[in-house]
Scaffold this active site. Structure first.
Site, mmCIF file in Angstrom:
data_model
loop_
_atom_site.group_PDB
_atom_site.id
_atom_site.type_symbol
_atom_site.label_atom_id
_atom_site.label_comp_id
_atom_site.label_asym_id
_atom_site.label_seq_id
_atom_site.Cartn_x
_atom_site.Cartn_y
_atom_site.Cartn_z
ATOM 1 N N ALA A 1 -18.611 27.860 -33.513
ATOM 2 C CA ALA A 1 -18.619 29.272 -33.125
ATOM 3 C C ALA A 1 -19.840 30.010 -33.659
ATOM 4 O O ALA A 1 -20.323 30.950 -33.032
ATOM 5 C CB ALA A 1 -17.338 29.963 -33.585
ATOM 6 N N CYS B 1 -15.610 35.317 -51.194
ATOM 7 C CA CYS B 1 -15.924 34.667 -52.457
ATOM 8 C C CYS B 1 -15.296 35.511 -53.558
ATOM 9 O O CYS B 1 -15.172 36.709 -53.435
ATOM 10 C CB CYS B 1 -17.436 34.644 -52.610
ATOM 11 S SG CYS B 1 -17.976 33.987 -54.162
HETATM 12 C C1 LIG Z 1 -14.681 30.214 -38.425
HETATM 13 C C2 LIG Z 1 -15.228 31.362 -37.669
HETATM 14 C C3 LIG Z 1 -16.532 31.345 -37.191
HETATM 15 C C4 LIG Z 1 -17.498 30.207 -37.464
HETATM 16 O O1 LIG Z 1 -17.143 29.093 -36.722
HETATM 17 P P1 LIG Z 1 -17.841 27.676 -36.990
HETATM 18 O O2 LIG Z 1 -17.359 26.825 -35.879
HETATM 19 O O3 LIG Z 1 -17.344 27.236 -38.331
HETATM 20 O O4 LIG Z 1 -19.304 27.877 -36.968
HETATM 21 C C5 LIG Z 1 -16.965 32.434 -36.458
HETATM 22 N N1 LIG Z 1 -16.161 33.476 -36.210
HETATM 23 C C6 LIG Z 1 -14.893 33.518 -36.657
HETATM 24 C C7 LIG Z 1 -14.045 34.696 -36.324
HETATM 25 C C8 LIG Z 1 -14.393 32.480 -37.409
HETATM 26 O O5 LIG Z 1 -13.145 32.542 -37.861
#
Ligand SMILES: *Cc1c(COP(=O)(O)O)cnc(C)c1O
Length: 393
Positions: free
Chosen positions: A74, A329
């Site tokens: 994402a 964190c």
């Molecule tokens: C986990 C997350 C991401 C990042 O996704 P990845 O696949 O780990 O890069 C982006 N937006 C939201 C809302 C998320 O929960």
């Protein structure tokens, strides 16, 4: 390892479902071909698997197969959507609307564009975490080239009114992007009904493997324009170069198929576990639910607790239960969660927060145990903090 804490951090990631792993396995060894090799059987086998997965994934969100662009997750999908639109619509305008409570994978590309001369409106949210449609409507301008509003929040689980926002954007012919990393497979998503032009997805929040995701890119009219961010061999219709990764793609599609098939019963089960946890924590008093009580992901509970130090609380819990604070964190110097601050929570309450992410493999016994240990830990900390010798001068 003899003892591991109960996993209750499903907004961070989820384990791969054994059924997903089983579907993936042959594509590492036997069917190892490059889907781009169109001259021999090894390539055809891999290409067929990618094609099937793409069709399946597209169907679950009511899109066409050629509207799916596979990415590494994402984060990459958000970068492609936001920077890709900014570059493609540069001549039409330089204004983007997003929301204060977005994930850093949306906020950071926006800040980057701000440095390049774009203007970004970061909309506030109401105390329940939802965007106000009126303020969104008021923020739209003639030079607005993108609206980006997440589907489900990764800290407080609230579900933004996508369909209504999509309609506002479509009336103004402004491309609408949503980060659906937390929503995919948890709530119904329909890119047509919601008037979505771009939607970011990821596999590892829905019991699929890490390192694979996709961006839905509308190709039907009104078609959205996008500038690629990774150039090379021209895969994914030139939108995202790089050799496709069949095991991950097969696992991604399988994970989403399972989640959608099981959604009706699983959503109900998770919501009842969440409700049980919230009820069992009530004896603590002075605990506050963060985010809208109903309009949220079924497995999400996020609470702030009066009268405890947030870091001490996490330290006290971590051998029994794996979860996060609202803040990404928990070192003393870390900023309190920008999401909880946007809801209007004080700094102390934003620090003293717990995000429970209940998932497919959690049981009632987990919930009972966790409620017990949270109650005893909070009581012990409150007692210590009310002892005069522990007070700050
Ligand atoms: C986990 C997350 C991401 C990042 O996704 P990845 O696949 O780990 O890069 C982006 N937006 C939201 C809302 C998320 O929960």
């Amino acid at each position: 390892m003899l003892h591991r804490p109960i996993y209750l951090d499903c907004h961070a990631t989820t384990p791969v479902d054994p059924r997903v792993l089983e579907a993936m396995t042959p594509y590492f060894t036997e069917y190892f071909g490059n889907p781009g090799s169109n001259l021999h059987q090894y390539g055809w086998e891999a290409e067929a698997a990618v094609k099937r997965s793409r069709e399946s994934l597209a169907q679950t969100i009511n899109a066409e197969p050629e509207e799916i662009v596979f990415t590494s997750g994402a984060t990459e999908a958000n970068n492609l959507a936001i920077k890709g639109v900014a570059e493609a619509y540069f001549d039409r305008g330089r204004h983007i609307v997003t929301v204060q409570t977005e994930h850093s994978a949306v906020l950071d590309p926006c800040r980057y564009l701000e440095n390049l001369g774009f203007e970004i409106t970061y909309l506030p949210v109401q105390a329940n975490g939802l965007v106000k449609l009126d303020s969104l409507k008021a923020a739209l301008r003639d030079d607005t080239i993108l609206v980006s509003v997440m589907a489900a929040n990764n800290e407080i689980g609230v579900l933004q009114p996508l369909a209504a926002i999509g309609q506002l954007c479509h009336e103004r012919q402004i491309p609408f992007h949503t980060d659906a990393a937390q929503a995919l497979g948890k709530i119904p998503l329909d890119v047509q009904a919601m008037n979505l032009d771009l939607m970011s997805m990821t596999a590892h929040k829905v019991y699929g493997p890490k390192g694979i995701g996709a961006l839905y890119v509308r190709r039907r009219q009104p078609r959205v324009q996008l500038a690629p961010q990774i150039h090379g061999g021209g895969q994914e219709r030139g939108m995202r170069s790089g050799t496709l990764y069949p095991p991950q793609i097969v696992g991604f599609a399988k994970a989403v198929e399972l989640a959608i098939a099981e959604m009706p019963t699983e959503a109900e089960r998770l919501a009842s576990l969440r409700e049980r946890l919230w009820q069992q924590l009530q004896p603590l008093s002075q605990i506050y639910l963060n985010g809208h009580p109903q309009q949220r992901l079924p497995g999400n509970l996020n609470i702030s607790i009066e009268g405890v130090d947030g870091q001490a609380l996490l330290l006290g819990l971590r051998s029994i239960v794996a979860l996060s604070s609202g803040a990404a964190c928990s070192t003393p110097k870390a900023e309190p969660s920008h999401v909880l601050r946007a809801l209007g929570r004080s700094e102390a309450l934003a620090y003293a927060s717990l995000r429970f992410g209940i998932g497919r493999f959690n049981t009632i016994a987990d919930i009972e145990r966790i409620a017990e240990v949270v109650i005893s830990t909070v009581n012990a900390l409150r007692k210590a903090q009310s002892t005069p010798s522990f007070k700050w001068p």
